[in-house]
Design an enzyme around this catalytic site. Structure first.
Site, PDB file in Angstrom:
ATOM      1  N   HIS A   1      23.572 -40.562 -10.765  1.00  0.00           N
ATOM      2  CA  HIS A   1      23.408 -39.811 -12.019  1.00  0.00           C
ATOM      3  C   HIS A   1      22.428 -38.680 -11.770  1.00  0.00           C
ATOM      4  CE1 HIS A   1      25.441 -42.860 -14.527  1.00  0.00           C
ATOM      5  NE2 HIS A   1      24.945 -43.692 -13.626  1.00  0.00           N
TER       6      HIS A   1
ATOM      7  N   ASP B   1      23.277 -45.737  -8.009  1.00  0.00           N
ATOM      8  CA  ASP B   1      23.181 -45.724  -9.478  1.00  0.00           C
ATOM      9  C   ASP B   1      21.793 -45.250  -9.906  1.00  0.00           C
ATOM     10  OD1 ASP B   1      24.021 -45.895 -12.078  1.00  0.00           O
ATOM     11  OD2 ASP B   1      23.926 -48.074 -12.202  1.00  0.00           O
TER      12      ASP B   1
ATOM     13  N   HIS C   1      33.016 -49.096 -14.380  1.00  0.00           N
ATOM     14  CA  HIS C   1      31.816 -49.772 -14.886  1.00  0.00           C
ATOM     15  C   HIS C   1      32.323 -51.125 -15.357  1.00  0.00           C
ATOM     16  CE1 HIS C   1      27.759 -50.061 -16.693  1.00  0.00           C
ATOM     17  NE2 HIS C   1      28.385 -51.056 -17.285  1.00  0.00           N
TER      18      HIS C   1
ATOM     19  N   HIS D   1      28.416 -50.742  -8.748  1.00  0.00           N
ATOM     20  CA  HIS D   1      27.164 -51.469  -8.969  1.00  0.00           C
ATOM     21  C   HIS D   1      27.392 -52.940  -9.289  1.00  0.00           C
ATOM     22  CE1 HIS D   1      28.293 -50.404 -13.033  1.00  0.00           C
ATOM     23  NE2 HIS D   1      27.799 -49.194 -12.978  1.00  0.00           N
TER      24      HIS D   1
ATOM     25  N   LYS E   1      36.260 -42.001 -13.500  1.00  0.00           N
ATOM     26  CA  LYS E   1      35.357 -43.090 -13.865  1.00  0.00           C
ATOM     27  C   LYS E   1      35.794 -43.754 -15.159  1.00  0.00           C
ATOM     28  CE  LYS E   1      31.700 -45.679 -13.994  1.00  0.00           C
ATOM     29  NZ  LYS E   1      30.314 -45.548 -13.612  1.00  0.00           N
TER      30      LYS E   1
ATOM     31  N   HIS F   1      27.390 -43.353  -5.869  1.00  0.00           N
ATOM     32  CA  HIS F   1      27.271 -43.493  -7.334  1.00  0.00           C
ATOM     33  C   HIS F   1      25.899 -42.944  -7.734  1.00  0.00           C
ATOM     34  CE1 HIS F   1      27.874 -45.933 -11.217  1.00  0.00           C
ATOM     35  NE2 HIS F   1      26.759 -45.239 -11.368  1.00  0.00           N
TER      36      HIS F   1
HETATM   37  O1  DOR Z   1      21.533 -48.560 -15.786  1.00  0.00           O
HETATM   38  C1  DOR Z   1      22.410 -47.727 -15.980  1.00  0.00           C
HETATM   39  N1  DOR Z   1      22.111 -46.439 -16.273  1.00  0.00           N
HETATM   40  N2  DOR Z   1      23.685 -48.118 -15.942  1.00  0.00           N
HETATM   41  C2  DOR Z   1      24.683 -47.298 -16.287  1.00  0.00           C
HETATM   42  O2  DOR Z   1      25.803 -47.712 -16.240  1.00  0.00           O
HETATM   43  C3  DOR Z   1      24.402 -45.937 -16.770  1.00  0.00           C
HETATM   44  C4  DOR Z   1      23.123 -45.448 -16.289  1.00  0.00           C
HETATM   45  C5  DOR Z   1      22.653 -44.202 -16.988  1.00  0.00           C
HETATM   46  O3  DOR Z   1      23.442 -43.260 -17.128  1.00  0.00           O
HETATM   47  O4  DOR Z   1      21.500 -44.149 -17.382  1.00  0.00           O
HETATM   48 ZN    ZN Z   2      25.771 -45.511 -13.142  1.00  0.00          ZN
END
Ligand code: DOR
Ligand code: ZN
Length: 343
Positions: free
Chosen positions: A16, A248, A137, A175, A100, A14
């Protein structure tokens, strides 16, 4: 005392990576330790179609440092208009590895997510048929539900009904932050797993709020009370194949974090493996680190574990406390203790 630990190269289930300048700035930090990562689709606009996922994958590959060995595993962002045929095609091509589900409004860039879960039933049916997992999520968005209860309520109101309606759908609760979620995963024999982040193994809600507010510890789902953190530690270090690493890691510039309405996300890509080695060692479970970070994830996703290895050494690591991006600095997650494992 163990001085070094060699394990199969880990994956991040997971992650970003964002896009553009931010992508170029953060990607090398994941590619250094991780062989593969499940790439979150919550860009602006989100990655909704197979064509958009292919184009995003190309941008990620183009941003990789020379010689890096890293494979992005793409996902699609589920909307109420998602076309089951497009999903099936992208899966058949080997392009996507999951879809997702963001409840609309749950978190960063989730406005196009799902409000009416009945509308996505045809996509979920097709995913169950072709064996494509759903990443969730897991938080309800109703304003009357306390933010610390949103994960537990999601299980009862959304997840369990979805799983009853689509019994062969493979689901990853992402998460997880509560003992309720860990227990729910354990109460099912197959088709259900959970990722756990680095930061949720380290912080509880006091770290965010007691003695001053610490925006760099604010993420979603928000960290819960200590009993929940301990339940996550127990799940992660147990070796149970249903729990695996999804960092995450979610970079936001300091400008976006440190303002009256700051963004959610902890940037853990650079120091995750150092932190995990320490967490597992503290819990007397260094021998379970490989299962959590390198074996359980690929097994659930039906992929082989990595053939290559990394060696963690007992040595003070030199992680940056922050990285520079053209948009401003991004603060690296501070575990609050000195690290003594280098990856
Ligand atoms: O803390 C987080 N940041 N939780 C999420 O679900 C999204 C993520 C983000 O994209 O910044
Ligand atoms: Zn995330």
């Amino acid at each position: 005392m163990t001085q070094s630990l060699t394990i199969r190269r880990p994956d991040d289930w997971h992650l970003h990576l964002r896009d553009g300048d931010m992508l170029r700035a953060v990607l090398p930090h994941s590619a250094r330790d991780f062989a593969r990562a499940i790439i979150m689709p919550n860009l602006v606009p989100p990655v909704v179609t197979g064509a958009q996922a292919a184009a995003y994958r190309d941008r990620i590959m183009a941003a990789l440092p020379e010689g890096a060995d890293f494979t992005p595993l793409m996902t699609l962002y589920l909307t109420e208009d998602t076309d089951p045929n497009d999903v099936a095609r992208a899966h058949a091509e080997g392009l996507i590895h999951a879809v997702k589900l963001y409840p609309a409004g749950a978190t960063t860039n989730s406005a196009s997510g799902v409000s009416n879960f009945d509308k996505v039933a045809p996509v979920l049916d097709r995913m169950a048929e072709i064996g494509l997992p759903l990443c969730t999520h897991g938080e309800v968005t109703d304003s009357e539900i306390d933010i610390f209860d949103r994960e537990a309520v999601f299980i009862d109101r959304v997840l369990d009904p979805i799983r009853r309606a689509h019994p062969s759908l493979r689901v990853i609760m992402e998460h997880i932050t509560t003992s309720d979620a860990a227990d729910y995963v354990r109460s099912n024999d197959s088709g259900l797993a959970a990722t756990i982040t680095t930061h949720h193994l380290v912080i509880n809600r006091n770290h965010i709020l007691a003695g001053g507010i610490r925006p760099h510890y604010y993420c979603l789902p928000v960290a819960k009370r200590e009993t929940h953190r301990l339940a996550l530690r127990a799940a992660a270090t147990s070796g149970d194949t249903r729990f695996f690493l999804g960092t995450d890691s979610a970079p936001h510039t300091d400008g976006a974090k440190l303002r009256p309405c700051g963004c959610a996300g902890c940037f853990t890509a650079p120091n995750t493996m150092s932190i995990l080695a320490q967490v597992f060692e503290e819990d007397g479970a260094l021998d379970k680190l490989e299962a959590f970070s390198s074996l359980n994830g690929p097994a659930f996703y039906g992929l082989p574990p990595n053939e290559t290895q990394i060696t963690l050494r007992r040595e003070t690591p030199a992680h940056p406390t922050s990285i520079d991006t053209p948009d401003g600095p991004v603060t690296v997650f501070d575990p609050g203790f000195d690290l003594h494992w280098t990856s």
